[in-house]
Design an enzyme around this catalytic site. Structure first.
Site, mmCIF file in Angstrom:
data_model
loop_
_atom_site.group_PDB
_atom_site.id
_atom_site.type_symbol
_atom_site.label_atom_id
_atom_site.label_comp_id
_atom_site.label_asym_id
_atom_site.label_seq_id
_atom_site.Cartn_x
_atom_site.Cartn_y
_atom_site.Cartn_z
ATOM 1 N N GLU A 134 -84.653 -28.980 -15.853
ATOM 2 C CA GLU A 134 -83.638 -29.591 -14.979
ATOM 3 C C GLU A 134 -82.758 -28.496 -14.391
ATOM 4 O OE1 GLU A 134 -82.522 -31.792 -13.149
ATOM 5 O OE2 GLU A 134 -81.560 -33.364 -14.315
ATOM 6 N N ASP A 135 -82.189 -28.751 -13.221
ATOM 7 C CA ASP A 135 -81.301 -27.752 -12.622
ATOM 8 C C ASP A 135 -79.914 -27.766 -13.250
ATOM 9 O OD1 ASP A 135 -80.700 -30.255 -11.591
ATOM 10 O OD2 ASP A 135 -80.524 -29.617 -9.508
ATOM 11 N N ASP A 138 -74.548 -32.479 -15.692
ATOM 12 C CA ASP A 138 -73.156 -32.653 -15.274
ATOM 13 C C ASP A 138 -72.535 -33.745 -16.145
ATOM 14 O OD1 ASP A 138 -70.808 -33.299 -13.844
ATOM 15 O OD2 ASP A 138 -71.645 -32.574 -11.968
ATOM 16 N N THR A 139 -72.688 -35.001 -15.788
ATOM 17 C CA THR A 139 -72.148 -36.062 -16.642
ATOM 18 C C THR A 139 -73.010 -36.245 -17.899
ATOM 19 O OG1 THR A 139 -73.493 -37.788 -15.633
ATOM 20 C CG2 THR A 139 -71.353 -37.358 -14.605
ATOM 21 N N THR A 142 -77.772 -38.761 -16.583
ATOM 22 C CA THR A 142 -79.147 -38.717 -16.079
ATOM 23 C C THR A 142 -80.096 -38.285 -17.191
ATOM 24 O OG1 THR A 142 -78.243 -38.061 -13.957
ATOM 25 C CG2 THR A 142 -80.601 -37.755 -14.253
ATOM 26 N N LYS A 166 -72.507 -28.196 -16.862
ATOM 27 C CA LYS A 166 -71.129 -28.191 -16.361
ATOM 28 C C LYS A 166 -70.146 -28.563 -17.460
ATOM 29 C CE LYS A 166 -70.622 -29.363 -11.944
ATOM 30 N NZ LYS A 166 -70.405 -30.201 -10.749
ATOM 31 N N PHE A 188 -68.294 -28.064 -7.820
ATOM 32 C CA PHE A 188 -69.564 -28.517 -7.255
ATOM 33 C C PHE A 188 -70.316 -27.313 -6.709
ATOM 34 C CE2 PHE A 188 -72.689 -30.706 -4.728
ATOM 35 C CZ PHE A 188 -73.011 -31.767 -5.569
ATOM 36 N N ARG A 201 -80.393 -26.382 -0.292
ATOM 37 C CA ARG A 201 -81.504 -26.021 -1.191
ATOM 38 C C ARG A 201 -82.125 -24.699 -0.741
ATOM 39 N NH1 ARG A 201 -82.298 -30.689 -4.406
ATOM 40 N NH2 ARG A 201 -82.276 -32.653 -3.276
HETATM 41 N N1 HPA Z 1 -74.257 -29.520 -7.588
HETATM 42 C C1 HPA Z 1 -75.397 -30.117 -7.174
HETATM 43 N N2 HPA Z 1 -75.921 -31.187 -7.767
HETATM 44 C C2 HPA Z 1 -75.259 -31.685 -8.827
HETATM 45 C C3 HPA Z 1 -74.076 -31.104 -9.315
HETATM 46 C C4 HPA Z 1 -73.536 -29.971 -8.665
HETATM 47 O O1 HPA Z 1 -72.486 -29.387 -9.032
HETATM 48 N N3 HPA Z 1 -73.695 -31.844 -10.384
HETATM 49 C C5 HPA Z 1 -74.634 -32.820 -10.519
HETATM 50 N N4 HPA Z 1 -75.573 -32.736 -9.603
HETATM 51 MG MG MG Z 2 -80.795 -32.465 -10.884
#
Ligand code: HPA
Ligand code: MG
Length: 222
Positions: A134-135, A138-139, A142, A166, A188, A201
Site C-alpha cells: 500500500e502507498d 492514513d485513517t 481502508t 500518517k 496531505f 501521480r
Molecule cells: N495523500 C494521498 N492520498 C492519501 C493521503 C495523502 O496524504 N492520505 C490518504 N490517502
Molecule cells: Mg492508497
C-alpha cells in the site's frame, strides 16, 4: 523487524524547497515543498526489501498491489526483491503478484466510504502468504476493511507493507503495518503515485500540496 521501529519524520521537520530538486513545470505552483525526495524513497525501499526477504526466506509469497497509489512502491519493491532473489544463490522467494483497486477518498478528506473495485481473483489467495503493498495508511480504515476481506478467502498469512504511515493529529498512528517506509506528519502528500483527485501521480518526489494546488484540482460535484 518489530513494528514500531519506524523512521519518523517529525512535525518540525524542515522539508526541502522545490528549487533544489526537479519537479514538473505543471506542478511548480501547486506544491508547498518536498518531504521525501525520490532517491531517499529508493534507498528506504531497498532496506524494506531486505527485511521482507530475510523474514520470508524460502516460502512463496503473493504480493498484492493496492491500486492505483501503490503501483510505484509495488514495482520498486518487487524490483528490489527480485534483485535479492538473483543475488542469493542459497535462498530465494518465489513471488506471484496480484492487484486490487480500492477507492476511499474524494478531495483530501475521507468520505468514510470504501469501494472495492476489482479484486475478482481473490479466491486464489487461499493458503498463500500474502504481502499487501500500500502507498499510505492514513485513517487505517481502508486497511482494516481490506484485511477483513482478505481473511474471508483464508490466506495462510497476511503481512502489510506501507510506504507511508500518517501520524494523525490527536490520534497518532492508527494502524501499524509490518513494514513501513516512513511515518509522516499529518499533511496531505502527493507524488510517487499518491494522488489528489488523480493528479500528481506523475511526480517522482513525495511532496506536500499547497492551497493553490488543492483549489486548482478540487473535485467539483457533477
Ligand atoms: N495523500 C494521498 N492520498 C492519501 C493521503 C495523502 O496524504 N492520505 C490518504 N490517502
Ligand atoms: Mg492508497
Amino acid at each position: 523487524m518489530a513494528p514500531g521501529s519506524y523512521i519518523k519524520i517529525a512535525d518540525e521537520y524542515k522539508s526541502f524547497t522545490l528549487d533544489h530538486f526537479c519537479v514538473p513545470k505543471h506542478y511548480e505552483e501547486d506544491l508547498e515543498d518536498i518531504m521525501i525526495p525520490w532517491g531517499l524513497i529508493q534507498d528506504r525501499i531497498e532496506r524494506l526489501a531486505r527485511d521482507i526477504f530475510q523474514s520470508v526466506k524460502d516460502q512463496p509469497l503473493t504480493a498484492v498491489c493496492i491500486l492505483k497509489g501503490g503501483y510505484r512502491f509495488f514495482t520498486d519493491l518487487l524490483d528490489k526483491l527480485t534483485a535479492l532473489n538473483r543475488a542469493h544463490g542459497h535462498v530465494s522467494v518465489p513471488i506471484t503478484i496480484d492487484f486490487i483497486r480500492l477507492k476511499s477518498y474524494e478531495n483530501d478528506a475521507s468520505s468514510g466510504e470504501i469501494r472495492i473495485v476489482g479484486g475478482d481473483s481473490l479466491s486464489s489467495i487461499a493458503g498463500r502468504n500474502i504481502l499487501v503493498v500500500e502507498d499510505i495508511i492514513d485513517t487505517g480504515r481502508t486497511m482494516i476493511k481490506l484485511l477483513e476481506l482478505l481473511a474471508e478467502h483464508k490466506p495462510a498469512s497476511v503481512k502489510v507493507a506501507s510506504l507511508l504511515v500518517k501520524r494523525r493529529a490527536g490520534q497518532g498512528v492508527t494502524f501499524r503495518p509490518d513494514y513501513c517506509g516512513f511515518e509522516i506528519p499529518d499533511k496531505f502528500v502527493v507524488g510517487y503515485a499518491l494522488d489528489y483527485n488523480e493528479y500528481f501521480r506523475d511526480l517522482n518526489h513525495i511532496c506536500v500540496i499547497n492551497n493553490a494546488g488543492k483549489e486548482k484540482y478540487r473535485q467539483t460535484a457533477t
